[in-house]
Design a protein around this motif. Structure first.
Motif, PDB file in Angstrom:
ATOM      1  N   PHE A 177       0.821  -1.196   0.000  1.00 31.49           N
ATOM      2  CA  PHE A 177       0.000   0.000   0.000  1.00 31.49           C
ATOM      3  C   PHE A 177       0.869   1.266   0.000  1.00 31.49           C
ATOM      4  O   PHE A 177       1.920   1.311   0.645  1.00 31.49           O
ATOM      5  N   ASP A 207      -0.016   5.327   0.580  1.00 29.33           N
ATOM      6  CA  ASP A 207      -1.004   6.377   0.870  1.00 29.33           C
ATOM      7  C   ASP A 207      -2.438   5.878   0.711  1.00 29.33           C
ATOM      8  O   ASP A 207      -3.300   6.552   0.118  1.00 29.33           O
ATOM      9  N   GLY A 208      -2.687   4.693   1.241  1.00 29.97           N
ATOM     10  CA  GLY A 208      -4.036   4.147   1.247  1.00 29.97           C
ATOM     11  C   GLY A 208      -4.455   3.438  -0.023  1.00 29.97           C
ATOM     12  O   GLY A 208      -5.553   2.877  -0.085  1.00 29.97           O
ATOM     13  N   LYS A 209      -3.618   3.436  -1.035  1.00 31.17           N
ATOM     14  CA  LYS A 209      -3.955   2.785  -2.299  1.00 31.17           C
ATOM     15  C   LYS A 209      -3.208   1.457  -2.435  1.00 31.17           C
ATOM     16  O   LYS A 209      -2.014   1.370  -2.138  1.00 31.17           O
ATOM     17  N   LEU A 210      -3.913   0.442  -2.886  1.00 36.33           N
ATOM     18  CA  LEU A 210      -3.310  -0.864  -3.128  1.00 36.33           C
ATOM     19  C   LEU A 210      -2.510  -0.793  -4.426  1.00 36.33           C
ATOM     20  O   LEU A 210      -3.072  -0.701  -5.508  1.00 36.33           O
ATOM     21  N   ARG A 211      -1.177  -0.856  -4.306  1.00 37.29           N
ATOM     22  CA  ARG A 211      -0.311  -0.697  -5.471  1.00 37.29           C
ATOM     23  C   ARG A 211       0.292  -2.011  -5.969  1.00 37.29           C
ATOM     24  O   ARG A 211       0.862  -2.067  -7.048  1.00 37.29           O
ATOM     25  N   ASP A 252     -11.083  -6.948  -3.216  1.00 34.84           N
ATOM     26  CA  ASP A 252     -12.051  -6.177  -2.426  1.00 34.84           C
ATOM     27  C   ASP A 252     -11.889  -6.456  -0.931  1.00 34.84           C
ATOM     28  O   ASP A 252     -11.960  -5.528  -0.104  1.00 34.84           O
ATOM     29  N   LYS A 299      -8.655  -4.784   0.426  1.00 36.96           N
ATOM     30  CA  LYS A 299      -8.858  -3.344   0.578  1.00 36.96           C
ATOM     31  C   LYS A 299      -9.730  -3.036   1.794  1.00 36.96           C
ATOM     32  O   LYS A 299      -9.431  -2.132   2.576  1.00 36.96           O
ATOM     33  N   LYS A 329      -8.454  -1.124   5.270  1.00 38.42           N
ATOM     34  CA  LYS A 329      -9.070   0.141   5.664  1.00 38.42           C
ATOM     35  C   LYS A 329      -9.605   0.077   7.086  1.00 38.42           C
ATOM     36  O   LYS A 329      -9.451   1.019   7.871  1.00 38.42           O
ATOM     37  N   GLU A 344      -2.275   1.654   5.695  1.00 39.57           N
ATOM     38  CA  GLU A 344      -2.297   2.609   4.591  1.00 39.57           C
ATOM     39  C   GLU A 344      -0.986   2.646   3.820  1.00 39.57           C
ATOM     40  O   GLU A 344      -0.964   3.071   2.659  1.00 39.57           O
ATOM     41  N   ASN A 345       0.088   2.209   4.457  1.00 37.69           N
ATOM     42  CA  ASN A 345       1.400   2.214   3.808  1.00 37.69           C
ATOM     43  C   ASN A 345       2.170   0.955   4.161  1.00 37.69           C
ATOM     44  O   ASN A 345       2.023   0.402   5.254  1.00 37.69           O
TER      45      ASN A 345
END
Length: 366
Positions: free
Chosen positions: A190, A192-196, A233, A236, A240, A245-246
């Motif tokens: 992750f 900044d909160g995004k799954l990369r 899903d 994520k 959350k 988040e990181n």
């Protein structure tokens, strides 16, 4: 920079080697010099990894910049607490690390609103089980697959209860509905909160030892794109809810009747050297990424991701504890592209899960 790694197991060895390649000065601590990371690091000292105040003093004395751990649920809450107290870089809060290290807290935090959460019951003493058998009986706050049993009836529960409870520091066990289906490992990252980064692999376990890992197959073959999307899903949603988040996160999932269920989640790299096989499969070195992100806020390693995953497997050699290592008895395929032994010939196998412990592994293409 100076980096302190909590623990000296094979997972910490991987971290130390990668840090040294990156040019950092490495420090390790543990209650004993009983793992490969101790000799691999630049400095080793005997300190209990749960002794927060002594570790703080050690950090200040040696002007250490970062404290971290790979593959250890026990160490993560400690590393996060110290990092918060001393204003050092870290990915998640102590609260998040604590939740992930306590199965009862995790299930409570996810709540029934999380679709992948499973029915559970937390016990301090033997009580009638309200969940339909079979169930998994586990210590509420242990790691390394210690004290885990499949239970088929109340009599078995009463027989195994104390054996599971002895591995819990809180003196609690958790009973979870047994999900009968393929096991999946997910390595996620992750920013900044995004799954990369997301890779799901099949997690094959030993038939004689339920829950104990035998091999990982990358990419997984036991699910389709519909199930993969459900996994994404769930990953994520769980992250959350618990505050990831990181940084890296590792999930153990199971599939039953075309649904995905969460078994475990932890805000760290796994303890199975998956970063090694995934680097060869996806071209992203998660170990390097973790430390570049933590130390320099650099996530450019993610730009190396392959368009297509190269099929690979990571296979563990395992052996009963308190027996002697004999490498000549281990079958190493001729097409293996990497292998690593945890022990030298003649070494006694240390009890980790206490049943069938890892003694090494190899990687090969499929």
């Amino acid at each position: 920079m100076k980096v302190l790694i909590l623990g000296v197991s094979s997972a910490q060895y991987d971290a130390v080697i990668e840090l040294k390649k990156m040019g950092h000065e490495t420090f390790t601590i543990a209650r004993g010099k009983d793992g490969p990371a101790a000799d691999a690091s630049d400095h080793f000292d005997v300190i209990d990894i749960l002794n927060v105040e002594e570790i703080k003093s050690y950090i200040k004395k040696n002007n250490i910049d970062v404290v971290y751990s790979a593959g250890s649920d026990l160490a993560m809450p400690v590393a996060c607490k110290i990092s918060e107290d001393l204003n050092m870089p870290h990915f998640v809060s102590e609260a998040t690390a604590y939740i992930c290290n306590h199965k009862n807290e995790l299930r409570n935090k996810l709540s029934s609103e999380c679709k992948g959460n499973i029915p559970y019951q937390v016990l301090s003493e033997v009580e009638p089980i309200k969940i339909d058998f079979p169930v998994f009986l586990k210590p509420s706050d242990s790691q390394g697959q210690r004290g885990i049993f499949i239970i088929h009836n109340q009599n078995e529960l009463e027989e195994k209860f104390e054996k599971a409870k002895q591995f819990s520091r809180q003196g609690k066990v958790i009973v979870e509905k047994y999900i009968d289906g393929p096991e999946i490992s997910v390595n996620a990252y992750f920013v900044d909160g995004k799954l990369r980064y997301f890779v799901a692999s099949d997690r094959d376990t030993w038939e004689k030892y339920p829950g104990l890992i035998h091999r990982h197959i990358v990419p997984g073959k036991t699910f389709d794109n519909n199930l993969k999307n459900k996994m994404i899903d769930l990953v994520k949603d769980c992250s959350k809810r618990i505050g990831i988040e990181n940084g890296p996160a590792y999930f153990q999932l199971k599939i039953m009747k075309n649904e995905v269920y969460l078994i475990e989640v932890t805000p760290r790299l796994d303890g199975c050297h998956m970063w090694n096989v995934l680097e060869k499969s996806t071209n992203v070195n998660l170990m390097k990424l973790t430390f570049e992100h933590l130390l320099n806020n650099d996530v450019s390693e993610l730009n190396k991701l392959n368009d297509k995953i190269i099929p690979m497997e990571l296979v563990f050699w395992c052996q009963e504890p308190h027996t002697k290592m004999d490498r000549s008895k281990l079958e190493l395929p001729g097409d293996a592209i990497y292998h690593f032994y945890y022990y030298k010939d003649g070494d006694e196998i240390r009890p980790v899960n206490g049943r069938f412990d890892k003694i090494g592994y190899y990687i090969r293409k499929l």
